[in-house]
Scaffold this motif. Structure first.
Motif, PDB file in Angstrom:
ATOM      1  N   LEU A   1      -7.760  -0.593  -2.489  1.00 39.44           N
ATOM      2  CA  LEU A   1      -7.603  -0.064  -1.138  1.00 39.44           C
ATOM      3  C   LEU A   1      -7.222  -1.161  -0.151  1.00 39.44           C
ATOM      4  CD1 LEU A   1     -10.833   2.137  -1.095  1.00 39.44           C
ATOM      5  CD2 LEU A   1      -8.511   2.886  -1.634  1.00 39.44           C
ATOM      6  N   ASP A   2      -6.666  -0.743   0.962  1.00 45.35           N
ATOM      7  CA  ASP A   2      -6.305  -1.685   2.031  1.00 45.35           C
ATOM      8  C   ASP A   2      -7.561  -1.990   2.844  1.00 45.35           C
ATOM      9  OD1 ASP A   2      -5.338  -3.091   4.178  1.00 45.35           O
ATOM     10  OD2 ASP A   2      -3.650  -1.738   4.569  1.00 45.35           O
ATOM     11  N   LEU A   3      -8.281  -3.054   2.470  1.00 42.71           N
ATOM     12  CA  LEU A   3      -9.545  -3.386   3.120  1.00 42.71           C
ATOM     13  C   LEU A   3      -9.345  -3.779   4.580  1.00 42.71           C
ATOM     14  CD1 LEU A   3     -11.398  -5.366   0.316  1.00 42.71           C
ATOM     15  CD2 LEU A   3     -11.542  -2.949   0.897  1.00 42.71           C
ATOM     16  N   TYR A   4      -8.225  -4.406   4.880  1.00 42.69           N
ATOM     17  CA  TYR A   4      -7.939  -4.810   6.258  1.00 42.69           C
ATOM     18  C   TYR A   4      -7.911  -3.589   7.171  1.00 42.69           C
ATOM     19  CZ  TYR A   4      -5.433  -6.793  10.250  1.00 42.69           C
ATOM     20  OH  TYR A   4      -5.059  -7.181  11.512  1.00 42.69           O
ATOM     21  N   THR A   5      -7.225  -2.529   6.735  1.00 42.09           N
ATOM     22  CA  THR A   5      -7.130  -1.313   7.543  1.00 42.09           C
ATOM     23  C   THR A   5      -8.478  -0.624   7.663  1.00 42.09           C
ATOM     24  OG1 THR A   5      -4.818  -0.982   6.911  1.00 42.09           O
ATOM     25  CG2 THR A   5      -6.004   0.931   7.751  1.00 42.09           C
ATOM     26  N   LEU A   6      -9.216  -0.537   6.556  1.00 40.64           N
ATOM     27  CA  LEU A   6     -10.545   0.066   6.600  1.00 40.64           C
ATOM     28  C   LEU A   6     -11.455  -0.667   7.579  1.00 40.64           C
ATOM     29  CD1 LEU A   6     -11.379   0.886   2.854  1.00 40.64           C
ATOM     30  CD2 LEU A   6     -11.189   2.520   4.738  1.00 40.64           C
TER      31      LEU A   6
END
Length: 307
Positions: free
Chosen positions: A29-34
């Motif tokens: 998953l895109d951890l930055y966006t989360l």
């Protein structure tokens, strides 16, 4: 009581963390966006609504700030004494102290509070205030301790970083609108309510995805020393301060439970940002979160029994 706490508080928390970990392993998953969604929308909305709907008096607010100041000072003195007695290097001293003082009062503490107190507005307001004070500590002492160790000395970034944080503004606006009894129009109240209701699931899901970044390593003695202070000494200190200040009822229970959170992800993020013992910081976040399934259960039991 143990079974009730495990089923109603601890198990839901770790199911959501596990879901985040599983999906992170499967899909990267895109951890930055989360993280940005949590930091800039979900958490500020939850803090604002907690303050706006708060039942906390200003005298209680002052007592909470006093509790937190004493609590953090004792943790700092313990860390200071231990790291110098063991002759840690400056970088390790900063990382160790941050692992003890910077706890996960946000995307772990807020959901635990919500589940333990069934969404009680007063308990939520207290946890929101603790989270804001923790954020202030992170972007002042947390950053400066590492900068001092790394000899960069660029303290201007501390002020800029804090001014960019949305949570303190949300807390202040929530308190002001609550104090002035300002009614919110439905087109604002509804999306804020939706965000507040999604906070528990999204925050814990994100935490589960974040901790999958770090492989478990059990070969560093410093990690266990940090766990002892963070998960055992810190809640004991919190309980003693609550009793000493004569705090009663839900505020007493909420502060006791808030003192037992695991090491915060911010401790790891700061270590990575400044390349200061990032492996140690990551391990303390991961292992303290896993071990907390036991310690938070015991602490909730103790808080309910004492108060």
């Amino acid at each position: 009581m143990i079974g009730e706490i495990l089923l109603q508080v601890v198990l839901p928390v770790f199911i959501l963390i596990g879901a985040g970990s599983l999906l992170q392993r499967l899909f990267r998953l895109d951890l930055y966006t989360l993280a940005k969604i949590n930091f800039y929308y979900i958490t500020p909305a939850a803090v604002f609504m907690s303050m706006y709907q708060s039942e906390m008096s200003y005298s209680l607010l002052g007592m909470v700030v006093g509790f937190y100041a004493i609590y953090i000072m004792i943790l700092y003195l313990l860390s200071f004494t231990l790291t110098r007695a063991l002759k840690f290097k400056p970088g390790m001293r900063a990382a160790f102290t941050n692992s003890v003082m910077l706890d996960n009062s946000g995307n772990y503490g807020m959901p635990v509070n919500s589940l333990a107190f069934h969404g009680n507005p007063l308990a939520a307001s207290l946890q929101s205030l603790i989270m804001t004070l923790q954020a202030l500590l992170t972007f002042t002492y947390g950053v400066m301790s590492i900068q001092r160790a790394k000899l960069k000395g660029n303290y201007r970034v501390v002020i800029i970083g804090f001014l960019k944080m949305p949570v303190p503004y949300a807390l202040v606006f929530g308190l002001l609108l609550h104090a002035w009894s300002v009614p919110l129009p439905a087109f604002l109240l509804q999306p804020l309510t939706y965000a507040q209701q999604s906070m528990v699931a999204l925050a814990l899901f994100t935490l589960g995805a974040q901790i999958m970044k770090y492989p478990i390593r059990l070969d560093r003695a410093e990690i266990y020393l940090s766990l002892v202070l963070r998960l055992l000494a810190a809640p004991l200190i919190g309980v003693v301060i609550v009793l000493a200040l004569g705090i009663k009822g839900i505020p007493a229970q909420a502060l006791m439970i808030a003192s037992g959170m695991p090491t915060g992800v911010n401790a790891s993020l700061l270590a990575e940002e400044y390349n200061n013992e990032p492996d140690f910081a990551a391990q303390t976040v991961l292992i303290s979160t896993l071990v907390n399934v036991l310690t938070i259960t015991g602490l909730i039991m103790l808080a309910r029994w004492i108060v």
